[in-house]
Each structure stands twice: as structure tokens, then as C-alpha cells.
Design a protein around this motif. Structure first.
Motif, PDB file in Angstrom:
ATOM      1  N   LYS A  70      42.766  52.106  30.836  1.00 16.20           N
ATOM      2  CA  LYS A  70      41.382  52.552  30.993  1.00 16.20           C
ATOM      3  C   LYS A  70      40.398  51.410  30.770  1.00 16.20           C
ATOM      4  O   LYS A  70      39.399  51.284  31.486  1.00 16.20           O
ATOM      5  N   LYS A  71      40.679  50.547  29.801  1.00 12.08           N
ATOM      6  CA  LYS A  71      39.764  49.463  29.477  1.00 12.08           C
ATOM      7  C   LYS A  71      39.758  48.357  30.540  1.00 12.08           C
ATOM      8  O   LYS A  71      38.740  47.680  30.729  1.00 12.08           O
ATOM      9  N   LEU A  72      40.880  48.163  31.218  1.00 13.50           N
ATOM     10  CA  LEU A  72      40.916  47.062  32.201  1.00 13.50           C
ATOM     11  C   LEU A  72      40.393  47.485  33.573  1.00 13.50           C
ATOM     12  O   LEU A  72      40.001  46.636  34.379  1.00 13.50           O
ATOM     13  N   MET A  73      40.382  48.783  33.854  1.00 13.44           N
ATOM     14  CA  MET A  73      39.989  49.271  35.172  1.00 13.44           C
ATOM     15  C   MET A  73      38.625  48.758  35.656  1.00 13.44           C
ATOM     16  O   MET A  73      38.468  48.438  36.839  1.00 13.44           O
ATOM     17  N   PRO A  74      37.606  48.667  34.800  1.00 15.23           N
ATOM     18  CA  PRO A  74      36.309  48.185  35.290  1.00 15.23           C
ATOM     19  C   PRO A  74      36.324  46.763  35.846  1.00 15.23           C
ATOM     20  O   PRO A  74      35.399  46.358  36.552  1.00 15.23           O
ATOM     21  N   TYR A  75      37.388  45.995  35.560  1.00 17.36           N
ATOM     22  CA  TYR A  75      37.465  44.603  36.012  1.00 17.36           C
ATOM     23  C   TYR A  75      38.305  44.429  37.281  1.00 17.36           C
ATOM     24  O   TYR A  75      38.353  43.329  37.842  1.00 17.36           O
ATOM     25  N   VAL A  76      38.982  45.501  37.718  1.00 19.78           N
ATOM     26  CA  VAL A  76      39.961  45.353  38.794  1.00 19.78           C
ATOM     27  C   VAL A  76      39.315  44.994  40.129  1.00 19.78           C
ATOM     28  O   VAL A  76      39.851  44.183  40.891  1.00 19.78           O
ATOM     29  N   ASP A  77      38.135  45.559  40.433  1.00 18.77           N
ATOM     30  CA  ASP A  77      37.459  45.200  41.681  1.00 18.77           C
ATOM     31  C   ASP A  77      37.141  43.706  41.728  1.00 18.77           C
ATOM     32  O   ASP A  77      37.324  43.051  42.759  1.00 18.77           O
ATOM     33  N   GLN A  78      36.663  43.192  40.607  1.00 23.80           N
ATOM     34  CA  GLN A  78      36.345  41.764  40.535  1.00 23.80           C
ATOM     35  C   GLN A  78      37.623  40.932  40.696  1.00 23.80           C
ATOM     36  O   GLN A  78      37.609  39.848  41.298  1.00 23.80           O
ATOM     37  N   MET A  79      38.727  41.441  40.171  1.00 23.94           N
ATOM     38  CA  MET A  79      40.002  40.742  40.331  1.00 23.94           C
ATOM     39  C   MET A  79      40.392  40.641  41.804  1.00 23.94           C
ATOM     40  O   MET A  79      40.822  39.580  42.275  1.00 23.94           O
ATOM     41  N   PHE A  80      40.223  41.738  42.565  1.00 26.55           N
ATOM     42  CA  PHE A  80      40.560  41.698  43.981  1.00 26.55           C
ATOM     43  C   PHE A  80      39.620  40.768  44.751  1.00 26.55           C
ATOM     44  O   PHE A  80      40.038  40.108  45.703  1.00 26.55           O
ATOM     45  N   ASP A  81      38.369  40.696  44.348  1.00 30.66           N
ATOM     46  CA  ASP A  81      37.444  39.745  44.978  1.00 30.66           C
ATOM     47  C   ASP A  81      37.925  38.313  44.761  1.00 30.66           C
ATOM     48  O   ASP A  81      37.878  37.483  45.684  1.00 30.66           O
ATOM     49  N   LEU A  82      38.387  38.037  43.550  1.00 27.47           N
ATOM     50  CA  LEU A  82      38.901  36.707  43.255  1.00 27.47           C
ATOM     51  C   LEU A  82      40.204  36.454  44.010  1.00 27.47           C
ATOM     52  O   LEU A  82      40.449  35.335  44.491  1.00 27.47           O
TER      53      LEU A  82
END
Length: 372
Positions: free
Chosen positions: A206-218
Motif C-alpha cells: 500500500k505504501k509503495l503504490m503511490p510511486y509506481v506511476d513515476q517508476m514506469f515513467d522512469l
């Protein structure tokens, strides 16, 4: 007699997915997929890959029995945006009969010629996050959940039919006991201080989910220059979140951010599910999910699934920050072996990350190409 039929109905698609279970039923190195997961991947209403791709699924019958399968795919983003006029083929499996292979691939050629494409390449999936490549070395090595397995005659068939190697991939492994933390200790502190970086780690999905979109952008930015790279779309981000993230221990996903909280690097490591998938034979229920859950918690082998580094930070030692933390996590988990999943042989930036780990290449695979 060989006949080819397009798989359209639910039963035919299920036969398409289940054919390798028959072909490799006695092979200790083949890893079965999850049947329901495969079927969902081929569902145009569920997989966002079909937003910019079309695919057709074919079964070959010899003397009334299924003898092979293939998916014929056009990724229209690749064709139109990158001007790469090719038709793909994937999910290719066949008995040792070159005439069956020839008959299946003819259906792929037909699709390519229909749209005036120039060549055919495979095996490969819809996008860069699908499985890729036919195994050319390492037939005696157990597979993983994110690679296809095959026997040596696949390569013989392709080459006899006029295909040549296009992209080559390597897979390697190293023992965690051979890894020393010392090279990373000083580099970790130095790189953090020099560039104002910090590491983000997580103890819950749950805590990492907010960062996943940014990860795919990278991911899109860091792999953009590689051949045949097709960027992950917004809908695919959501799809892959649901499909993969829950499989992965949150402590195995790490992000590096700069002083402005912009992500500059990420790494995803997965526990090995190979033995669990062999036990469940493609079925999650009634008890298959318990084997997967046990592997997630207790596997002593891990797969380095994806590593991405911003082009602005490549060759600056950023991965020392990640590797330093993995050393602690793997030590705590009792990890014994580490596997690198398929990496393009041309991706020298990634290969350089592993030079201090003494990796041993245990598999090679490639895609094959042919002019239409």
C-alpha cells in the motif's frame, strides 16, 4: 495431415494456453504459467496492450491432435510511431516437426503481408514487459515465471526456414555468499552526499503504490534508446500494477529520489516462484495460491526483474545505494542465489552493474527475424 485453426472460442483459447502442459509434461525445467492469468492476457477487454496492438491465436492440428500454437501480433505503436514495419509472433510452441512450424508461421506471414509490413520477428509478446526470445543455450536449466522455455529444435526450425538472429539476450546467476558489502559501503555514502539522493524502501504494498506511476515513467525514459522499445501507456501502468506488484515483497522494491523527490533510479526484485508454479500445475485454486504465498515468504532465490536509471544518472554509482540495502535485506531473508532475467546483450549500462558480482551466464536466448 496438418491443419491450422484460429482459436476464438473460450475452449479453443484454453486449449491454446494448455498445449505446453502436454508438450512439456515430463520436462523438469519448464515452468507452467497460471492458466487464468494467461487467458486474461489474451482477453481484448482486459489487457490494455490491445489498445495499440492486434493479435490472432492459431492452433496446429496433426492427425487430429494439437501439435503447435502461435500468436500473430502487430504492435501498431511500433509500426506507426517507430516506423518499424514488422509483424511479431509469440507464445510459440510446437512438436518436433518442421512442417508444423512452417504451417503456423505462414499465418504470421499472412498478417504481415496483409498490412504491407516488411519482416517478421519473434518470439516476443505485445510489449517490452512480456516474455521474449527463444532459448538457444541453457536447455538443462530450470526456467522462471517471466521467461519462455523450449527445446533446441525450435532454433533448428527457425534457421531452416530462413530466419536469422536479430536480438540476443543473456541470463546469468550468482551466489549471494560471494557478494561482499564492502565495495558498496563507501560508494553508498559518497553518492548520496554528492548528488543529494536518498533511498525509499517499503514495508507494505500500500505504501509503495503511490510511486509506481513515476517508476514506469522512469522505465520509459531509461530504456527508450534500446531497439524495439515501446513505452508503457497509462492504462498499461494500471494493468501491470494489478498483475505484478502484489506478487512482489514490498521490501524487494526500491526507489532512489533526488532532493526534489524526483525518481532517478528503481529496482524490482522478485522471489523465485519456479518450484511453486511447477507444484500448482497452472491452477490457483483450491490450494495453488498457498504454494505461491509460501514461495513469496520463504524462497531463498531471487530474480532481479527490472532496474532503471535516469539517463542523467547513469554511470554515477547510483546503484550502490540500492545494492547496499539489498545486501541487508537478502542477509535477513537468508537468500542464497540471485538470478538476472533476460537482458539485451547491447545493454552495456546494465551489464556494468554486475561486474563486481562474478555472474555466470547460464542461459542465452534471442529473437529471430525474416523478411516477408
Amino acid at each position: 495431415m496438418i491443419t491450422i485453426k484460429e482459436a476464438v472460442s473460450k475452449k479453443e483459447m484454453t486449449d491454446f494456453v494448455k498445449f505446453p502442459f502436454t508438450l512439456y509434461k515430463d520436462n523438469p525445467n519448464w515452468i507452467p504459467p497460471i492458466i487464468s492469468d494467461e487467458l486474461e492476457s489474451f482477453d481484448k477487454t482486459k489487457n490494455p496492450a490491445f489498445d495499440h496492438a492486434e493479435a490472432y491465436f492459431y492452433l496446429a492440428y496433426k492427425d487430429g491432435k494439437i501439435a503447435g500454437r502461435v500468436a500473430a501480433i502487430i504492435n501498431w505503436s511500433e509500426v506507426n510511431d517507430q516506423d518499424k514495419k514488422k509483424v511479431r509472433f509469440g507464445w510459440f510452441d510446437v512438436i518436433n516437426d518442421i512442417e508444423v512450424t512452417k504451417a503456423l508461421l505462414e499465418k504470421v506471414y499472412e498478417l504481415g503481408k496483409k498490412h504491407n509490413l516488411k519482416n517478421v520477428e519473434g518470439p516476443m509478446g505485445f510489449s517490452n514487459l512480456d516474455k521474449v526470445g527463444v532459448l538457444t543455450e541453457g536447455f538443462d536449466q530450470i526456467g522462471t515465471m517471466i521467461t519462455w522455455y523450449n527445446l533446441a529444435y525450435y532454433v533448428e526450425h527457425f534457421e531452416k526456414l530462413g530466419f536469422v538472429k536479430e536480438k540476443e539476450f543473456i541470463e546469468s546467476r550468482f551466489s549471494f555468499s560471494d557478494v561482499s558489502v564492502e565495495p558498496f559501503l563507501k560508494a553508498d555514502e559518497l553518492v548520496r552526499r554528492r548528488y543529494g539522493l536518498r533511498l525509499l524502501t517499503f514495508d507494505s504494498t500500500k505504501k509503495l503504490m503511490p510511486y509506481v506511476d513515476q517508476m514506469f515513467d522512469l522505465f520509459n525514459a531509461s530504456y527508450a534508446k534500446l531497439s524495439s522499445f515501446v513505452a508503457v501507456s497509462e492504462r498499461q501502468k494500471e494493468y501491470f500494477k494489478k498483475k505484478y506488484i502484489n506478487f512482489i515483497n514490498p521490501e524487494y522494491i526500491m526507489f532512489v529520489v533526488d532532493k526534489d523527490d524526483n525518481m532517478v533510479a528503481f529496482s524490482i526484485v522478485m522471489p523465485s516462484f519456479s518450484e511453486a508454479l511447477q507444484k500448482i500445475k497452472g491452477k490457483l485454486f483450491p490450494f495453488g495460491f498457498l504454494h505461491l504465498l509460501s514461495a513469496k515468504r520463504n524462497s531463498k532465490e531471487v530474480l532481479f526483474y527490472l532496474i532503471g536509471i535516469s539517463p542523467d544518472y547513469q554511470n554515477k554509482g547510483v546503484t550502490a545505494i540500492i545494492m547496499r540495502k539489498y545486501f541487508d535485506v537478502f542477509t535477513d531473508k537468508g537468500i542464497t542465489n540471485c538470478i538476472r532475467t533476460p537482458e539485451l546483450e547491447e545493454n552495456h549500462a546494465i551489464h556494468n552493474l554486475w561486474k563486481n558480482f562474478n555472474p555466470v551466464i547460464h542461459k542465452r536466448r534471442c529473437t529471430y527475424i525474416k523478411d516477408l
